[in-house]
Design an enzyme around this catalytic site. Structure first.
Site, PDB file in Angstrom:
ATOM      1  N   ASP A 109       0.950  -1.279   0.035  1.00 25.55           N
ATOM      2  CA  ASP A 109       0.107  -0.092  -0.308  1.00 25.55           C
ATOM      3  C   ASP A 109       0.842   1.270   0.070  1.00 25.55           C
ATOM      4  O   ASP A 109       1.876   1.374   0.889  1.00 25.55           O
ATOM      5  CB  ASP A 109      -0.739   0.062   1.493  1.00 25.55           C
ATOM      6  CG  ASP A 109      -2.268   0.448   1.054  1.00 25.55           C
ATOM      7  OD1 ASP A 109      -2.423   1.653   0.397  1.00 25.55           O
ATOM      8  OD2 ASP A 109      -3.105  -0.144   1.515  1.00 25.55           O
ATOM      9  N   ASP A 209      -2.770   4.898  -2.252  1.00 22.84           N
ATOM     10  CA  ASP A 209      -3.823   5.279  -1.376  1.00 22.84           C
ATOM     11  C   ASP A 209      -4.178   6.566  -1.844  1.00 22.84           C
ATOM     12  O   ASP A 209      -3.348   7.569  -2.210  1.00 22.84           O
ATOM     13  CB  ASP A 209      -3.240   5.299  -0.204  1.00 22.84           C
ATOM     14  CG  ASP A 209      -4.182   5.650   0.935  1.00 22.84           C
ATOM     15  OD1 ASP A 209      -5.237   4.955   1.187  1.00 22.84           O
ATOM     16  OD2 ASP A 209      -4.232   6.731   1.518  1.00 22.84           O
ATOM     17  N   GLU A 263      -6.560   4.029  -5.613  1.00 27.57           N
ATOM     18  CA  GLU A 263      -7.935   4.082  -5.050  1.00 27.57           C
ATOM     19  C   GLU A 263      -8.289   5.519  -5.291  1.00 27.57           C
ATOM     20  O   GLU A 263      -7.475   6.334  -5.276  1.00 27.57           O
ATOM     21  CB  GLU A 263      -7.548   4.097  -3.494  1.00 27.57           C
ATOM     22  CG  GLU A 263      -8.812   4.398  -2.734  1.00 27.57           C
ATOM     23  CD  GLU A 263      -8.766   4.835  -1.414  1.00 27.57           C
ATOM     24  OE1 GLU A 263      -9.495   4.580  -0.567  1.00 27.57           O
ATOM     25  OE2 GLU A 263      -7.444   5.569  -1.223  1.00 27.57           O
ATOM     26  N   ASP A 337     -12.324  -0.125   4.553  1.00 27.49           N
ATOM     27  CA  ASP A 337     -13.119   1.283   4.824  1.00 27.49           C
ATOM     28  C   ASP A 337     -14.476   0.979   4.615  1.00 27.49           C
ATOM     29  O   ASP A 337     -15.322   2.109   4.722  1.00 27.49           O
ATOM     30  CB  ASP A 337     -12.618   2.529   3.578  1.00 27.49           C
ATOM     31  CG  ASP A 337     -11.143   2.696   3.759  1.00 27.49           C
ATOM     32  OD1 ASP A 337     -10.663   2.725   4.869  1.00 27.49           O
ATOM     33  OD2 ASP A 337     -10.534   3.101   2.868  1.00 27.49           O
TER      34      ASP A 337
HETATM   35  C1  GLC Z   1      -7.739   5.738   1.932  1.00 26.34           C
HETATM   36  C2  GLC Z   1      -7.513   4.440   2.988  1.00 26.34           C
HETATM   37  C3  GLC Z   1      -8.218   4.840   4.247  1.00 26.34           C
HETATM   38  C4  GLC Z   1      -7.181   5.780   4.872  1.00 26.34           C
HETATM   39  C5  GLC Z   1      -7.329   6.972   3.964  1.00 26.34           C
HETATM   40  C6  GLC Z   1      -6.323   7.922   4.340  1.00 26.34           C
HETATM   41  O1  GLC Z   1      -8.852   6.005   1.671  1.00 26.34           O
HETATM   42  O2  GLC Z   1      -8.061   3.366   2.292  1.00 26.34           O
HETATM   43  O3  GLC Z   1      -8.270   3.730   5.038  1.00 26.34           O
HETATM   44  O4  GLC Z   1      -8.251   6.398   6.151  1.00 26.34           O
HETATM   45  O5  GLC Z   1      -6.796   6.621   2.770  1.00 26.34           O
HETATM   46  O6  GLC Z   1      -5.111   7.414   4.093  1.00 26.34           O
END
Ligand code: GLC
Length: 564
Positions: A109, A209, A263, A337
């Site tokens: 990640d 991320d 993401e 999430d």
């Molecule tokens: C992404 C992650 C989440 C996290 C956010 C901030 O959305 O999936 O879990 O809190 O980023 O890093």
């Protein structure tokens, strides 16, 4: 079963990830080997055999880097170190070795929109030390007046005032997660170096991320107060995002064999399709969230009054767009999430097994690279939280505080309801391995409560039952590996208006698969709009698969696959 076996010719020039099924591990909740109540890397090593047995090809590991843990590792204080709670670098190396021994790849990640405020870069930046002074997004000004009206995704203003530097810094997530200043070439160089470092250690791919947020607009325009959170339209899909991704691709991510999935919250299907189609940004896949946000409009995501109701025709519409407009989709139904898929899309009580296996059938017969979230393969479902005190998630707590301040929710019951509908902790309760103490997750005291139904829903019980959700996942993952039409075949929706049945065809040259899902708790008769003569039943989630699809009344949450 007679299915087409892919020939080596078919697979020439293929990237490994196109044929892969990926399993996401949230390490904090997977398996605790040392009794401190928190999952760790050795705990994963102990269960690599489980992943192998499931048949997955890659693991996406949520963050294990050094972190103060405000957002459970999505706040990194050292990109090149493993957090003590998870072990040390040698444990990570052992994990890679064990995974690679079983031909399972590892995707790390990449949290690169922000760091933790405890990161040395931020400490130096707030002290005004060069060259770090410009590593984050600082604005001088009145300590009583934030630079603009942007709000954080986790609730409250997106700006915090730092007394040491006497300036405001931007954080689109928690105040402990300051946003990096990607306009600074030194920052971009540092991040590229981090990626190369993990790549050289044997990482096979990266999940980026919050990728949509890394480029901010030049000025700081006020956000429209009617969007939630205010300002998000400005801090998503910024003007230089493509250029940053391109640069990372040239420097490191573009290396042959490296998989990247971004993401991208707050991203339409059209935008996701453009990112994936682009030749230069290096993104192989994008997580697009419309389907999992189906009960909500983006505006009411955090509105406790908003209903959780959703309708199947709308789901079909969204998924069909993802399947047909995005060059290579990344289907998923859950992640760390989101509330649990079987609770959102299925019936986690009366038809628990049927709906969990229907979701498995759906996920694993879609086009693209499917991502299975930890626990979904045994049908883990939402927990029942009674008090905010049981919640760990920084986002749930931040959002509850904002809603309370705004007077939107007030009573204990309203808080309880909001938490049970929305909390990210549903996905984070410990993995249920056995019916023993703490579901076999830890010998200590678990960091988050274990779901009450662990005595019934656990890996050990699922392994012993040939009709379990787990057995179905295994069978479908095997099927996907053997039958190329499920990976590459075109997707064509049938019966778009039907409110109970979700049916589609997948076609690859002479080969056609027909998938019929009765996505309801009532029987539903399938009148096929396409010829089904000579259809062979391949598999289904009831013990006896109806031999022919046309004219058949499918039982509640029945899922069946045919070869036409
Ligand atoms: C992404 C992650 C989440 C996290 C956010 C901030 O959305 O999936 O879990 O809190 O980023 O890093």
């Amino acid at each position: 079963m007679d299915t087409h076996v892919e020939t080596s010719e078919d697979s020439l020039d293929r990237e490994w990830w196109t044929e892969a099924v990926v399993y996401q591990i949230y390490p904090r909740s997977f398996n605790d080997s040392d009794g401190d109540g928190v999952g760790d890397l050795s705990g994963i090593v102990e269960n690599v055999a489980y992943l192998d047995e499931l048949g997955v090809d890659a693991v996406w590991l949520s963050p294990v880097y050094e972190s103060p843990g405000e957002d459970n590792g999505y706040d990194i204080s050292d990109y090149r170190a493993i957090d003590d709670q998870y072990g040390e670098l040698a444990d990570w190396e052992r994990l890679v070795e064990c995974l690679h021994d079983r031909d399972i790849r590892l995707i790390m990640d990449l949290v690169i929109n922000h760091t933790a405020d405890e990161h040395a870069w931020f400490q130096r930046s707030r002290a005004g030390e060069e060259p770090y002074d410009d590593y984050y997004i600082w604005r001088e000004g009145d300590p009583a007046e934030p630079p603009n009206n942007w709000e954080s995704i986790f609730g409250g203003p997106a700006w915090s005032y730092d007394d040491q530097r006497e300036a405001w810094y931007l954080h689109v997530f928690d105040e402990s997660q300051p946003d990096l200043n990607w306009r600074n070439p030194d920052v971009r160089r540092e991040i590229a170096d981090v990626i190369s470092w993990w790549r050289e250690k044997g990482t096979d791919g990266f999940r980026i991320d919050a990728a949509s947020h890394i480029s901010k607009p030049e000025g700081l325009p006020d956000g429209d107060p009617d969007t939630d959170p205010t300002g998000i339209a400005h801090y998503s899909h910024g003007p230089t995002l493509d250029a940053y991704l391109e640069e990372l691709t040239e420097r490191t991510l573009g290396e042959a064999g490296v998989m990247t999935v971004a993401e991208m919250g707050h991203t339409t299907v059209e935008q996701a399709a453009e990112y994936v189609a682009s030749e230069s940004n290096g993104l192989e896949m994008v997580f697009q969230f419309d389907h999992v946000g189906i009960g909500d409009s983006p505006e009411d995501l955090f509105d406790p009054e908003a209903s959780d109701e959703w309708d199947l025709t709308a789901l079909k519409d969204i998924v069909t767009r993802q399947q047909t407009e995005i060059a290579w989709p990344a289907p998923f139904l859950g992640n760390h999430d989101l509330p649990r898929a079987v609770s959102l899309f299925g019936d986690d009580e009366r038809y628990h097994r049927e709906s969990a296996t229907l979701l498995a059938t759906f996920l694993l017969t879609l086009r693209g690279t499917p991502f299975v979230y930890q626990g979904d393969a045994i049908g883990m479902h939402n927990a029942e939280f009674q008090h905010l005190a049981e919640i760990d998630d920084v986002m749930t707590i931040g959002r509850v505080e904002s809603l309370q301040e705004a007077g939107v929710i007030d009573s204990h019951e309203e808080v309880r309801q909001f938490v049970n509908e929305r909390s990210r902790d549903h996905a984070r309760t410990p993995m249920q391995w056995t019916d023993g103490k703490h579901a076999g997750f830890t010998d200590g005291s678990p960091w988050l409560k274990v779901n009450e139904r662990y005595t019934e829903i656990n890996v050990e019980a699922a392994r012993a039952d040939t009709h379990s959700v787990l057995a179905h996942y295994r069978e479908l993952i095997d099927l996907r590996h053997e039958w190329a039409v499920l990976v590459d075949g075109d997707y064509e929706l049938l019966l778009p208006e039907d409110e109970q049945l979700y049916a589609y065809r997948r076609t690859l040259s002479e080969e056609t698969a027909l998938i019929v899902l009765n996505w309801s708790a009532e029987p539903a008769t399938f009148e096929s709009p396409v010829p089904t003569d000579g259809a062979d039943a391949v598999t289904g989630n009831y013990t006896d698969v109806p031999s022919t699809p046309d004219g058949t009344t499918f039982r509640p949450y029945e899922a069946a696959i045919y070869r036409l």
